[in-house]
Motif scaffolding. Structure first.
Motif, PDB file in Angstrom:
ATOM      1  N   ALA A  63      58.715 -17.970 -15.750  1.00  0.00           N
ATOM      2  CA  ALA A  63      59.105 -17.483 -17.075  1.00  0.00           C
ATOM      3  C   ALA A  63      59.056 -15.962 -17.152  1.00  0.00           C
ATOM      4  O   ALA A  63      59.791 -15.351 -17.940  1.00  0.00           O
ATOM      5  CB  ALA A  63      58.196 -18.093 -18.140  1.00  0.00           C
ATOM      6  N   PHE A  64      58.214 -15.350 -16.329  1.00  0.00           N
ATOM      7  CA  PHE A  64      58.026 -13.901 -16.404  1.00  0.00           C
ATOM      8  C   PHE A  64      58.453 -13.171 -15.125  1.00  0.00           C
ATOM      9  O   PHE A  64      58.349 -11.952 -15.063  1.00  0.00           O
ATOM     10  CB  PHE A  64      56.553 -13.590 -16.690  1.00  0.00           C
ATOM     11  CG  PHE A  64      56.047 -14.223 -17.953  1.00  0.00           C
ATOM     12  CD1 PHE A  64      56.322 -13.666 -19.187  1.00  0.00           C
ATOM     13  CD2 PHE A  64      55.313 -15.402 -17.904  1.00  0.00           C
ATOM     14  CE1 PHE A  64      55.862 -14.251 -20.355  1.00  0.00           C
ATOM     15  CE2 PHE A  64      54.845 -15.997 -19.068  1.00  0.00           C
ATOM     16  CZ  PHE A  64      55.125 -15.419 -20.298  1.00  0.00           C
ATOM     17  N   ASP A  65      58.907 -13.923 -14.123  1.00  0.00           N
ATOM     18  CA  ASP A  65      59.312 -13.301 -12.861  1.00  0.00           C
ATOM     19  C   ASP A  65      60.610 -13.945 -12.383  1.00  0.00           C
ATOM     20  O   ASP A  65      60.622 -15.108 -11.976  1.00  0.00           O
ATOM     21  CB  ASP A  65      58.213 -13.479 -11.806  1.00  0.00           C
ATOM     22  CG  ASP A  65      58.507 -12.712 -10.525  1.00  0.00           C
ATOM     23  OD1 ASP A  65      59.608 -12.130 -10.413  1.00  0.00           O
ATOM     24  OD2 ASP A  65      57.641 -12.699  -9.627  1.00  0.00           O
ATOM     25  N   LYS A  66      61.692 -13.194 -12.440  1.00  0.00           N
ATOM     26  CA  LYS A  66      62.996 -13.722 -12.046  1.00  0.00           C
ATOM     27  C   LYS A  66      63.033 -14.144 -10.577  1.00  0.00           C
ATOM     28  O   LYS A  66      63.775 -15.054 -10.201  1.00  0.00           O
ATOM     29  CB  LYS A  66      64.079 -12.662 -12.287  1.00  0.00           C
ATOM     30  CG  LYS A  66      64.456 -12.474 -13.746  1.00  0.00           C
ATOM     31  CD  LYS A  66      65.256 -13.662 -14.239  1.00  0.00           C
ATOM     32  CE  LYS A  66      65.720 -13.463 -15.677  1.00  0.00           C
ATOM     33  NZ  LYS A  66      66.469 -14.638 -16.174  1.00  0.00           N
ATOM     34  N   TRP A 121      72.027 -21.290 -30.627  1.00  0.00           N
ATOM     35  CA  TRP A 121      72.391 -20.481 -31.787  1.00  0.00           C
ATOM     36  C   TRP A 121      72.093 -19.000 -31.567  1.00  0.00           C
ATOM     37  O   TRP A 121      72.866 -18.128 -31.975  1.00  0.00           O
ATOM     38  CB  TRP A 121      71.624 -21.000 -33.009  1.00  0.00           C
ATOM     39  CG  TRP A 121      71.834 -20.187 -34.249  1.00  0.00           C
ATOM     40  CD1 TRP A 121      72.994 -20.030 -34.959  1.00  0.00           C
ATOM     41  CD2 TRP A 121      70.843 -19.412 -34.930  1.00  0.00           C
ATOM     42  NE1 TRP A 121      72.788 -19.205 -36.037  1.00  0.00           N
ATOM     43  CE2 TRP A 121      71.476 -18.814 -36.049  1.00  0.00           C
ATOM     44  CE3 TRP A 121      69.483 -19.182 -34.713  1.00  0.00           C
ATOM     45  CZ2 TRP A 121      70.785 -17.994 -36.931  1.00  0.00           C
ATOM     46  CZ3 TRP A 121      68.800 -18.367 -35.596  1.00  0.00           C
ATOM     47  CH2 TRP A 121      69.450 -17.783 -36.684  1.00  0.00           C
ATOM     48  N   ASP A 122      70.986 -18.718 -30.877  1.00  0.00           N
ATOM     49  CA  ASP A 122      70.565 -17.327 -30.656  1.00  0.00           C
ATOM     50  C   ASP A 122      70.114 -17.178 -29.201  1.00  0.00           C
ATOM     51  O   ASP A 122      68.923 -17.264 -28.906  1.00  0.00           O
ATOM     52  CB  ASP A 122      69.424 -16.980 -31.619  1.00  0.00           C
ATOM     53  CG  ASP A 122      69.010 -15.523 -31.525  1.00  0.00           C
ATOM     54  OD1 ASP A 122      69.796 -14.713 -30.986  1.00  0.00           O
ATOM     55  OD2 ASP A 122      67.898 -15.186 -31.988  1.00  0.00           O
ATOM     56  N   PRO A 123      71.060 -16.987 -28.275  1.00  0.00           N
ATOM     57  CA  PRO A 123      70.724 -16.973 -26.837  1.00  0.00           C
ATOM     58  C   PRO A 123      70.007 -15.698 -26.400  1.00  0.00           C
ATOM     59  O   PRO A 123      70.548 -14.874 -25.664  1.00  0.00           O
ATOM     60  CB  PRO A 123      72.095 -17.099 -26.170  1.00  0.00           C
ATOM     61  CG  PRO A 123      73.045 -16.493 -27.146  1.00  0.00           C
ATOM     62  CD  PRO A 123      72.498 -16.791 -28.508  1.00  0.00           C
ATOM     63  N   MET A 124      68.784 -15.546 -26.844  1.00  0.00           N
ATOM     64  CA  MET A 124      67.974 -14.399 -26.443  1.00  0.00           C
ATOM     65  C   MET A 124      67.019 -14.814 -25.329  1.00  0.00           C
ATOM     66  O   MET A 124      66.624 -15.976 -25.220  1.00  0.00           O
ATOM     67  CB  MET A 124      67.183 -13.860 -27.638  1.00  0.00           C
ATOM     68  CG  MET A 124      68.042 -13.263 -28.742  1.00  0.00           C
ATOM     69  SD  MET A 124      67.047 -12.721 -30.146  1.00  0.00           S
ATOM     70  CE  MET A 124      66.012 -11.475 -29.379  1.00  0.00           C
ATOM     71  N   LEU A 125      66.646 -13.842 -24.504  1.00  0.00           N
ATOM     72  CA  LEU A 125      65.766 -14.109 -23.373  1.00  0.00           C
ATOM     73  C   LEU A 125      64.421 -14.659 -23.827  1.00  0.00           C
ATOM     74  O   LEU A 125      63.815 -15.486 -23.141  1.00  0.00           O
ATOM     75  CB  LEU A 125      65.560 -12.828 -22.561  1.00  0.00           C
ATOM     76  CG  LEU A 125      64.637 -12.933 -21.337  1.00  0.00           C
ATOM     77  CD1 LEU A 125      65.200 -13.926 -20.327  1.00  0.00           C
ATOM     78  CD2 LEU A 125      64.438 -11.556 -20.702  1.00  0.00           C
ATOM     79  N   VAL A 126      63.964 -14.225 -24.987  1.00  0.00           N
ATOM     80  CA  VAL A 126      62.646 -14.642 -25.450  1.00  0.00           C
ATOM     81  C   VAL A 126      62.572 -16.157 -25.637  1.00  0.00           C
ATOM     82  O   VAL A 126      61.529 -16.775 -25.393  1.00  0.00           O
ATOM     83  CB  VAL A 126      62.280 -13.911 -26.764  1.00  0.00           C
ATOM     84  CG1 VAL A 126      63.220 -14.315 -27.900  1.00  0.00           C
ATOM     85  CG2 VAL A 126      60.836 -14.191 -27.149  1.00  0.00           C
ATOM     86  N   TRP A 127      63.687 -16.773 -26.034  1.00  0.00           N
ATOM     87  CA  TRP A 127      63.678 -18.224 -26.231  1.00  0.00           C
ATOM     88  C   TRP A 127      63.632 -18.961 -24.895  1.00  0.00           C
ATOM     89  O   TRP A 127      63.038 -20.033 -24.790  1.00  0.00           O
ATOM     90  CB  TRP A 127      64.900 -18.661 -27.037  1.00  0.00           C
ATOM     91  CG  TRP A 127      64.886 -18.130 -28.434  1.00  0.00           C
ATOM     92  CD1 TRP A 127      65.793 -17.287 -29.006  1.00  0.00           C
ATOM     93  CD2 TRP A 127      63.899 -18.388 -29.435  1.00  0.00           C
ATOM     94  NE1 TRP A 127      65.438 -17.002 -30.299  1.00  0.00           N
ATOM     95  CE2 TRP A 127      64.276 -17.671 -30.595  1.00  0.00           C
ATOM     96  CE3 TRP A 127      62.735 -19.151 -29.473  1.00  0.00           C
ATOM     97  CZ2 TRP A 127      63.535 -17.698 -31.770  1.00  0.00           C
ATOM     98  CZ3 TRP A 127      61.986 -19.177 -30.644  1.00  0.00           C
ATOM     99  CH2 TRP A 127      62.391 -18.458 -31.768  1.00  0.00           C
ATOM    100  N   ASP A 128      64.262 -18.387 -23.892  1.00  0.00           N
ATOM    101  CA  ASP A 128      64.187 -18.979 -22.557  1.00  0.00           C
ATOM    102  C   ASP A 128      62.755 -18.919 -22.033  1.00  0.00           C
ATOM    103  O   ASP A 128      62.247 -19.890 -21.454  1.00  0.00           O
ATOM    104  CB  ASP A 128      65.136 -18.240 -21.610  1.00  0.00           C
ATOM    105  CG  ASP A 128      65.154 -18.859 -20.222  1.00  0.00           C
ATOM    106  OD1 ASP A 128      65.512 -20.044 -20.103  1.00  0.00           O
ATOM    107  OD2 ASP A 128      64.791 -18.161 -19.256  1.00  0.00           O
ATOM    108  N   ILE A 129      62.103 -17.792 -22.247  1.00  0.00           N
ATOM    109  CA  ILE A 129      60.701 -17.655 -21.840  1.00  0.00           C
ATOM    110  C   ILE A 129      59.829 -18.639 -22.610  1.00  0.00           C
ATOM    111  O   ILE A 129      58.959 -19.310 -22.037  1.00  0.00           O
ATOM    112  CB  ILE A 129      60.217 -16.205 -22.067  1.00  0.00           C
ATOM    113  CG1 ILE A 129      60.968 -15.246 -21.136  1.00  0.00           C
ATOM    114  CG2 ILE A 129      58.714 -16.093 -21.855  1.00  0.00           C
ATOM    115  CD1 ILE A 129      60.660 -13.783 -21.389  1.00  0.00           C
ATOM    116  N   PHE A 130      60.080 -18.745 -23.905  1.00  0.00           N
ATOM    117  CA  PHE A 130      59.297 -19.657 -24.737  1.00  0.00           C
ATOM    118  C   PHE A 130      59.476 -21.104 -24.280  1.00  0.00           C
ATOM    119  O   PHE A 130      58.512 -21.879 -24.235  1.00  0.00           O
ATOM    120  CB  PHE A 130      59.727 -19.512 -26.197  1.00  0.00           C
ATOM    121  CG  PHE A 130      58.898 -20.314 -27.155  1.00  0.00           C
ATOM    122  CD1 PHE A 130      57.616 -19.912 -27.496  1.00  0.00           C
ATOM    123  CD2 PHE A 130      59.392 -21.482 -27.713  1.00  0.00           C
ATOM    124  CE1 PHE A 130      56.840 -20.656 -28.371  1.00  0.00           C
ATOM    125  CE2 PHE A 130      58.629 -22.234 -28.588  1.00  0.00           C
ATOM    126  CZ  PHE A 130      57.349 -21.818 -28.921  1.00  0.00           C
TER     127      PHE A 130
END
Length: 297
Positions: A245-248, A170-179
């Motif tokens: 999660a914090f390093d691509k 619903w909300d494809p933001m990077l923060v949700w991927d990290i979470f």
């Protein structure tokens, strides 16, 4: 003796890797990551390894079922069934890894790539449940709440993860991927602690057991080895997933990191699964009376 400071400096300078060598190594690594042949080769190799483990787990499940057919679905049977399912799904996904990268919508891609990891967690924490039941029974403690607790915890994890996938859709933001990755890292760390807690306690209890026997020594080695293997693999998974999660550059289960993919899945799933299946290869007795083969209700 006369000193030669200039010669010493030249020797020291020559021992330092030149920037061009570092640059070449970096270019080689990036070229390897971009290589489709390397990517496909690694994914096919992983698919083959997972398929082999799936076959072993299925064969062992059939052998156990034929040996204790009258006991229904025991903990041992469920463990091997889940092992088979996890490895079969992994093998299928890696066999079609490139098309899976472009599956839409994104929630379906997340489901295909992340669900096997959760199933792996459930599969191996089933051993934690089994050991906890043995430990509690040995101390004459009630065990009726252990199995419902196991089911509730696993259900909560799946529901929470599905909720994260829906939010990402619903909300494809990077923060949700990290979470999502941090959550999975936490789940993996909890699995490691579970093995350390109950595997370690059962191991210590067996060591203090007063009667010396071949069966006791074998069970002691079995519990100790499985605890060490599973604690290590879940800890590695927790650290790597949290780091990614914090390093691509540390991302795993992506097309452009084939070598990292291979090492990651080899260390956290393939080798542990193969070793645990080997350690737990012994078939149950035909007329077992132990709670180890009590049917799951």
């Amino acid at each position: 003796m006369r000193r030669d400071p200039e010669g010493l400096l030249v020797a020291m300078a020559s021992s330092i890797p030149s920037p061009s060598l570092n640059h070449k190594a970096k270019d080689w690594w990036e070229e390897l990551n971009r290589s489709k042949s390397w990517q496909d080769g690694v994914f096919y190799a992983l698919a083959a390894l997972y398929a082999a483990i799936a076959i072993v787990a299925l064969v062992q499940l059939i052998r156990i079922h034929r040996r204790v057919r009258d006991y229904g679905w025991t903990t041992q049977k469920v463990f091997h069934l889940l092992n088979f399912l996890v490895c079969a799904v992994r093998a299928s996904v890696f066999l079609f890894r490139r098309p899976a990268q472009h599956v839409g919508p994104h929630i379906l891609q997340s489901f295909l790539l992340d669900l096997p990891g959760l199933l792996f967690f459930s599969t191996y924490t089933l051993l934690v449940l089994f050991w906890a039941e043995i430990f509690y029974q040995a101390l004459s403690l009630p065990t009726e709440n252990l199995r419902p607790s196991f089911l509730i915890i696993n259900t909560a994890i799946y529901v929470f993860q599905i909720a994260i996938w829906l939010i990402q859709w619903w909300d494809p933001m990077l923060v949700w991927d990290i979470f999502s990755r941090v959550f999975f890292a936490g789940v993996s760390f909890a699995g490691a602690l579970g093995f350390l807690l109950y595997g370690g306690r059962l191991f210590l209890m067996l060591r203090r057991f007063p009667i010396e026997s071949k069966g006791r020594r074998k069970k002691l080695r079995e519990v100790g080895c499985v605890t060490a293997i599973c604690f290590t693999c879940f800890t590695i998974r927790s650290v790597v997933v949290a780091w990614s999660a914090f390093d691509k550059k540390a991302e795993i289960d992506v097309l452009y990191h084939p070598i990292l993919n291979f090492l990651y899945f080899l260390l956290v799933e393939i080798l542990p699964s193969a070793l645990v299946l080997y350690i737990l290869r012994k078939l149950p007795a035909k007329r077992a009376t132990s709670t180890a083969y009590k049917a799951i209700r």
